[in-house]
Scaffold this active site. Structure first.
Site, PDB file in Angstrom:
ATOM      1  N   HIS A  17      11.264  -9.688  33.082  1.00  0.00           N
ATOM      2  CA  HIS A  17      10.319 -10.315  34.002  1.00  0.00           C
ATOM      3  C   HIS A  17       9.437  -9.300  34.734  1.00  0.00           C
ATOM      4  O   HIS A  17       8.933  -9.571  35.818  1.00  0.00           O
ATOM      5  CB  HIS A  17      11.076 -11.183  35.020  1.00  0.00           C
ATOM      6  CG  HIS A  17      11.643 -12.427  34.411  1.00  0.00           C
ATOM      7  ND1 HIS A  17      12.754 -12.406  33.606  1.00  0.00           N
ATOM      8  CD2 HIS A  17      11.249 -13.716  34.475  1.00  0.00           C
ATOM      9  CE1 HIS A  17      13.028 -13.630  33.214  1.00  0.00           C
ATOM     10  NE2 HIS A  17      12.145 -14.440  33.710  1.00  0.00           N
ATOM     11  N   HIS A 104      26.948 -12.565  29.947  1.00  0.00           N
ATOM     12  CA  HIS A 104      25.710 -11.803  30.107  1.00  0.00           C
ATOM     13  C   HIS A 104      26.029 -10.369  30.522  1.00  0.00           C
ATOM     14  O   HIS A 104      27.193 -10.005  30.713  1.00  0.00           O
ATOM     15  CB  HIS A 104      24.804 -12.451  31.165  1.00  0.00           C
ATOM     16  CG  HIS A 104      24.013 -13.611  30.649  1.00  0.00           C
ATOM     17  ND1 HIS A 104      24.587 -14.835  30.434  1.00  0.00           N
ATOM     18  CD2 HIS A 104      22.710 -13.744  30.319  1.00  0.00           C
ATOM     19  CE1 HIS A 104      23.665 -15.677  29.982  1.00  0.00           C
ATOM     20  NE2 HIS A 104      22.518 -15.035  29.908  1.00  0.00           N
ATOM     21  N   ASP A 357      16.777 -19.968  24.174  1.00  0.00           N
ATOM     22  CA  ASP A 357      16.843 -20.455  22.802  1.00  0.00           C
ATOM     23  C   ASP A 357      18.200 -21.124  22.584  1.00  0.00           C
ATOM     24  O   ASP A 357      19.238 -20.500  22.856  1.00  0.00           O
ATOM     25  CB  ASP A 357      16.713 -19.308  21.807  1.00  0.00           C
ATOM     26  CG  ASP A 357      15.325 -18.701  21.782  1.00  0.00           C
ATOM     27  OD1 ASP A 357      14.479 -19.211  21.044  1.00  0.00           O
ATOM     28  OD2 ASP A 357      15.104 -17.706  22.505  1.00  0.00           O
TER      29      ASP A 357
END
Length: 410
Positions: A17, A104, A357
């Site tokens: 980002h 993650h 996704d």
């Protein structure tokens, strides 16, 4: 580290980002005609928002070539390129201030650096692969022009649906005689498959029967869409073939060709397993049926009859097609509420809001091709440097003929 390669060196930068992502490519030979479209084609195959099977994040991923090129020709100096992040939403990740997201890199990055990106996955995000794909496209153009090397990857599995790549096993516990480690039909497909065939189906699976099964698996109320509707995800496998690689690439003993290839592939986000040639299936076949006998090709050169080795023997390429398979886990970012713990250990419930996704393998295809191109490019430059240095020496007169390559042999 964020740099890969010895003579062809690729350094990527950027977080998921931040303002932009990109790469610096050092070691690209001068004189290569190179334009934006040479790179953009592969980036467009990787970009998000291609269909309802991918993340709805809408990034154009337009590449800007910054340096190392004049009048459409490489100078031999570092090539700089960047792609702007335009459709990023940092506010979607406020919950990660409290929670390390399950599976993650939030927790591990924090443990390693003592600080982490506050939004998205930072450097662990798949946005980082943009620089790889761009660099791979440059390497691929050189490889194609100089050696005719072709690289094609495709989706070979989604969830429990897989392409048939091995002969059906007829073995029982008392008889381990298996027909073939890899079916001849699959080896033929690897030798002829094109990217046009791969891209003709939204799953990027070139096997017609399997693609149809995947279509049934992927249509609304079926697998990927069902996972997406359930705010869940599913994994899959990508197979890649590299054709036209000359014999002799690879640096034993620690930098064998398949070792460098495995290193590059397992550095791609979400990868969990790598196998080359017959892979795990090859462990089920007796050596008498797994060995690759040498034969004389039509052009008089040596080749192998079966190529169960996957184009690499002793860590060195043998001139046959190189093929391997890579496993991608189900994406970790899901919007389902998950019972987990905060950084301070307090139990809680986390429902991620970021776009993701439901299955990454269709978009992973050009990433796998890019990393394969970077590996081959680097190993080719290393081998050519060795051959050039050796060619400056006078012929050795004390070696017996059995120790040197025969005249005219390839």
């Amino acid at each position: 580290m964020s740099t890969y390669g010895t003579l062809f060196r690729v350094s990527t930068y950027g977080e998921s980002h931040c303002a932009s992502v990109g790469a610096i490519i050092d070691g690209c030979p001068p004189g290569l005609e190179l334009g934006v479209q040479d790179v953009q084609t592969q980036l467009s195959r990787r970009r998000p928002g291609q269909s309802n099977l991918t993340t709805p994040r809408n990034e154009k991923d337009l590449v800007h070539l910054q340096s190392g090129i004049e009048h459409g020709v490489t100078l031999g100096t570092p090539i700089g390129l960047l792609v702007k992040n335009e459709d990023h939403r940092p506010h979607d990740y406020s919950e990660t201030d409290l929670y390390p997201r399950p599976s993650h890199a939030d927790y591990t990055y924090l443990q390693k650096y003592g600080i982490k990106a506050s939004s998205g996955g930072g450097r662990s995000s798949a946005r980082e692969t943009i620089g790889r794909v761009a660099a791979g496209a440059i390497a691929e153009k050189y490889l194609k022009q100089t050696f005719g090397i072709e690289i094609v990857a495709f989706v070979s599995g989604v969830g429990k649906i897989h392409m048939p790549f091995a002969s059906p096993s007829t073995a029982d516990l008392d008889n381990d005689e298996i027909d073939d480690a890899i079916s001849p039909d699959f080896l033929k497909l690897l030798h002829t498959i094109t990217r046009e065939q791969v891209d003709s189906h939204p799953t990027r699976c070139p096997h017609v029967e399997t693609a149809e099964r995947m279509t049934q698996y992927l249509i609304p109320v079926q697998r990927i869409i069902r996972a997406k509707d359930a705010q869940d995800s599913i994994g899959g496998t990508v197979t890649c073939v590299i054709r036209g690689v000359p014999a002799g690439l690879g640096e034993p003993v620690f930098d064998k060709f398949e070792a460098k290839l495995g290193h590059a592939m397992l550095s791609i986000p979400a990868t969990k397993a790598f196998e080359i040639g017959s892979g795990f299936r090859g462990t089920e076949v007796p050596g008498s049926k797994h060995n690759d006998p040498f034969v004389t090709r039509e052009d008089g050169s040596l080749g192998t009859k079966t190529n169960f080795s996957g184009g690499v023997q002793g860590g060195i390429t043998n001139g046959e097609d190189i093929y391997f398979r890579l496993a991608f886990k189900s994406p970790a970012t899901i919007s389902q509420s998950q019972e987990t713990a905060q950084y301070d250990g307090t139990p809680g419930s986390l429902a991620a809001r970021g776009r993701h996704d439901p299955c990454v393998v269709p978009r992973a295809v050009p990433i796998v091709e890019a990393m394969a191109a970077i590996v081959v490019m680097d190993q080719l430059l290393i081998q050519n440097a060795r051959k050039a240095a050796s060619s400056l020496l006078p012929p050795a007169s004390t070696l017996p003929p059995t120790m040197v390559l025969p005249a005219g042999a390839q």
